[in-house]
Design an enzyme around this catalytic site. Structure first.
Site, PDB file in Angstrom:
ATOM      1  N   GLU A 165     -12.568  10.494  21.746  1.00 58.71           N
ATOM      2  CA  GLU A 165     -11.476  11.352  21.253  1.00 58.71           C
ATOM      3  C   GLU A 165     -10.546  11.855  22.370  1.00 58.71           C
ATOM      4  O   GLU A 165      -9.766  12.775  22.185  1.00 58.71           O
ATOM      5  CB  GLU A 165     -12.054  12.540  20.456  1.00 58.71           C
ATOM      6  CG  GLU A 165     -11.967  12.358  18.955  1.00 58.71           C
ATOM      7  CD  GLU A 165     -12.933  11.304  18.394  1.00 58.71           C
ATOM      8  OE1 GLU A 165     -13.737  10.735  19.170  1.00 58.71           O
ATOM      9  OE2 GLU A 165     -12.854  11.019  17.192  1.00 58.71           O
ATOM     10  N   HIS A 253      -7.105  12.249  20.589  1.00 58.72           N
ATOM     11  CA  HIS A 253      -6.318  13.235  19.828  1.00 58.72           C
ATOM     12  C   HIS A 253      -4.821  13.022  20.013  1.00 58.72           C
ATOM     13  O   HIS A 253      -4.034  13.368  19.147  1.00 58.72           O
ATOM     14  CB  HIS A 253      -6.694  14.660  20.228  1.00 58.72           C
ATOM     15  CG  HIS A 253      -7.998  15.104  19.634  1.00 58.72           C
ATOM     16  ND1 HIS A 253      -8.313  14.937  18.300  1.00 58.72           N
ATOM     17  CD2 HIS A 253      -9.076  15.683  20.192  1.00 58.72           C
ATOM     18  CE1 HIS A 253      -9.524  15.395  18.071  1.00 58.72           C
ATOM     19  NE2 HIS A 253     -10.022  15.851  19.198  1.00 58.72           N
TER      20      HIS A 253
END
Ligand code: NAP
Ligand code: SF4
Length: 672
Positions: A165, A253
């Site tokens: 992420e 992200h």
């Protein structure tokens, strides 16, 4: 449907998981609240009681530099152990197993002391990180190991090392964020040293009987990310270093590809885990947009993974596994991937919850206890607020009659489910249908109940959930045949012409535009089409697997107009607004702000933008100009001396949204 694969135990040698379901990590913000560990303990215990095979907690930082924001949870001192012990004891009492996720945010931390392999600012953070020294790196590895040690002391069955992420470990792995020239940068062997030292260190310190899950970033979805060969090399090395399970990470992200929003087809990324299956021998977990046990079973049956991770589906329904195992999967309250009460809350530093289940993360405060004095309750309107209040009140033992003037339940969700990418909203209607039957709500469809009837039936309480009516335009030509309401456009898009002006750019204006640029069918987008539209390189030839998006041609030319100035979609969800905006931009929707509507005639819509007069030649004008409350009842009911409650859009049209409506309904029904 039996769930043989899903319910099969998983043997890790020193321990067994009761089934193949992993509750994925979610940052709930509970730990940061006063009394947070008690709330978190109740939250996790309820999921353990619901028979989840393995729970992973929200991310806990190994040191203060790695916290998400100043004051966010870390585990770096023995004094923090008792709080965590409340959680592990509660889960173990329910027969569950729980691992704590160790998350160092690196350059994603929302504080000024953030650190990273190189001093390169993330595009989604206002803070620039400090470059870590060699000593910082060695100390941080020790902090990960110490954090895992403290987690074991606190009773956790293991840890998940967060390696995806776009957080710190990911930042070490790729050249995009790691420009170092020492032993922690340069070659891939050097760049992957950081996670390997962490996993080896944890295994050495804690011995064999401790679960180590490693979340491996399989698709970075950013330019200059890892290549597939590198991901495989790292996976193998992590396995060698002592991990028991590898979990799949999809997308940083900062990636511009939606990975969990409602427009992502269900199970869209399990092909990635399937590809890794050939390379590794320890169990692999697949994830992202898997929200039903049926789909989870199908993925396991195809051999794409050994376990299924679901996160948000356990906010929506803590009993997902239990219901599946008791052949009651039709009773599952399905996550609709809206993000409105979970991620949108977390990213604005509010306590997480769930739009379809407001009890999520409120287990110590919002409970639906059996009533000791059963009342007769009328609920008027079977939209989200009406359905929720009727079924919860009935579940508690009240006698509930639910009146609905149309021929079916669902209210605004009947429209939402027709929007491309929102097909899952139909699941909420299905859930309430089952709850209405299960809790014996007396549903009266096609019934516009009269005030006299309500009075003569001697109801103790009346709940008005009659919703809203769309605002109409007040300009010359507003009654022109080309003007249609959003309701008409959504129900009959095939009757809308090829050139359309949408008046009002709130949530509904965006939804209508999305519907009109697509084909007039609500068929869910195929996985391959989605990957093309958003630029995912499924051939895995480009590092990071992100290439030029290639959206399909728009079905119609759409103009999305608003009177206010500024960016379109500002009021949409924090984590989904950019997706709606990009999606419409990809389909060449023209977004105009600062618009003054002048008149509508056979030529189209006449507007003024600033000082310029303009004619927008369109076949139809769809009005999405908000709503006004619809409540024809409360005054008369109050006058008749009956307790009356107005909820949802009928109460506050301006704030009409399902999250508020269902929450308001649940709180009322829990107390009535
Ligand atoms: P909304 O968000 O209030 O937007 C309606 C827009 O219409 C206003 O922002 C206003 O914008 C414009 N407007 C108001 N009065 C007008 C008038 N007399 N003439 C012309 N324009 C006028 O309402 P909505 O789009 O109907 O959405 C309702 C609720 O549904 C939202 O609060 C949202 O929670 C929920 N929803 C959300 C989503 C989502 O997040 N994706 C999707 C659907 C629904 P200007 O003044 O700038 O023109
Ligand atoms: Fe799913 Fe929406 Fe609930 Fe989040 S708020 S768990 S996305 S239904």
């Amino acid at each position: 449907m039996p769930f043989d694969k899903l319910l099969e135990p998983l043997d890790l040698g020193f321990t067994q998981l009761k089934n193949r379901v992993l509750m994925g990590s979610m940052h709930t913000m509970l730990e940061e609240l006063p009394g947070g560990h008690e709330k978190a303990a109740a939250f996790y215990a309820e999921r353990a009681r619901g028979q989840v095979g393995l729970i992973i907690t929200g991310g806990i930082a190994p040191n203060k530099e790695g916290v998400v924001f100043t004051g966010a949870a870390s585990l770096d001192e023995p004094s923090q152990i008792p709080g965590h012990k409340q959680i592990t004891d509660a889960v173990h009492q329910e027969g569950g197993k729980i691992c704590m996720q160790i998350l160092h945010t690196g350059r994603y931390a929302y504080h000024q002391g953030c650190v990273a392999p190189s001093a390169i600012q993330a595009p989604i953070n206002i803070n620039k990180p400090r470059e870590m020294s060699h000593e910082d790196i060695v100390r941080t590895i020790a902090d990960f190991v110490n954090c895992a040690y403290l987690a074991k002391e606190a009773g956790y069955d293991g840890v998940e090392v967060m390696g995806s992420e776009g957080y710190l470990i990911n930042q070490f792995l790729v050249r995009r964020t790691n420009k170092r020239t020492d032993e922690w940068g340069g070659t891939y062997e050097n760049r992957m040293r950081f996670p390997l030292e962490i996993v080896k260190g944890i295994r050495d310190r804690l011995g064999e009987d401790f679960i180590i899950v490693y979340r491996l970033s399989m698709l970075d979805l950013v330019e200059d990310g890892s290549t597939w060969d590198e991901v495989v090399q790292l996976g193998k090395a992590i396995e060698q270093a002592g991990a028991n399970i590898i979990n799949t990470g999809i997308g940083w992200h900062e990636a511009r590809v939606p990975t969990i929003a409602s427009n992502v087809p269900r199970g869209a990324f399990s092909w990635v885990t399937a590809r890794m299956k050939n390379e590794l021998s320890i169990p692999l977990v697949t994830t992202n947009r898997i929200n039903t046990p049926e789909l989870a079973e199908e993925i396991l049956a195809k051999g794409h993974a050994d376990m299924i991770s679901m996160a948000r589906p356990f906010l929506a329904d803590p009993e997902l596994v239990l219901k599946a195992s008791e052949n009651r999967s039709h009773e599952i309250n399905t996550c609709i991937a809206c993000n409105q009460a979970c991620l949108d809350h977390t990213f604005t530093l509010q306590r997480c919850s769930c739009l379809v289940n407001p009890r999520a993360c409120h287990e110590t405060e919002l409970n639906y206890e059996a009533t000791s004095s059963s009342k007769k309750i009328a609920v008027i309107g079977a939209g989200p607020a009406g359905m929720a209040s009727a079924t919860i009140a009935a579940e508690r033992g009240h006698k509930v009659v639910l009146y609905e003037s149309s021929d079916s339940i669902g209210g605004q969700f009947k429209l939402a489910q027709r929007i491309p990418g929102k097909e899952d909203y139909a699941e909420t209607i299905r859930y309430f249908e089952k709850m209405i039957a299960k809790h014996k709500v007396d549903l009266k469809l096609n019934t516009r109940v009269e005030i006299d009837d309500l009075i003569s039936h001697s109801f103790d309480e009346v709940i008005i959930a009659t919703g809203v009516k769309p605002r109409t335009l007040d300009i010359e030509g507003a009654d022109h045949p080309a003007v249609v309401s959003y309701h008409e456009a959504i129900m009959n898009p095939e009757q809308i012409g090829n050139r359309v002006a949408v008046i009002g750019a709130g949530g509904i204006g965006f939804d209508v535009s999305e519907l009109l640029v697509h084909d007039d069918s609500t068929k869910e987008m195929a996985i391959e089409e989605f990957m093309q539209e958003w630029g995912v390189d499924t051939s895995m030839s480009v590092p990071g697997f992100f290439k030029e998006p290639r959206p399909k041609e728009a079905k119609r030319k759409v103009y999305l107009l608003k009177r206010s100035t500024g960016k379109h979609g500002k009021g949409l969800g924090k984590t989904t607004g950019w997706i709606h905006r990009s999606s419409l931009k990809n389909k060449d929707v023209e977004m105009l702000s600062n618009v003054e509507y002048q008149k509508i005639d056979d030529a189209g819509l006449h507007i003024r933008v600033g000082t310029e007069d303009r004619l927008i030649e369109v076949d139809n004008i769809v009005v999405c100009a908000g709503q006004i409350s619809l409540d024809d009842y409360s005054e008369a009911i109050k006058a008749a001396g009956i307790n009356c409650h107005v909820i949802g859009g009928a109460d506050e049209a301006k704030e009409l949204d399902a999250k508020r409506a269902i929450n308001q309904a649940a709180i009322l029904a829990s107390k009535i």
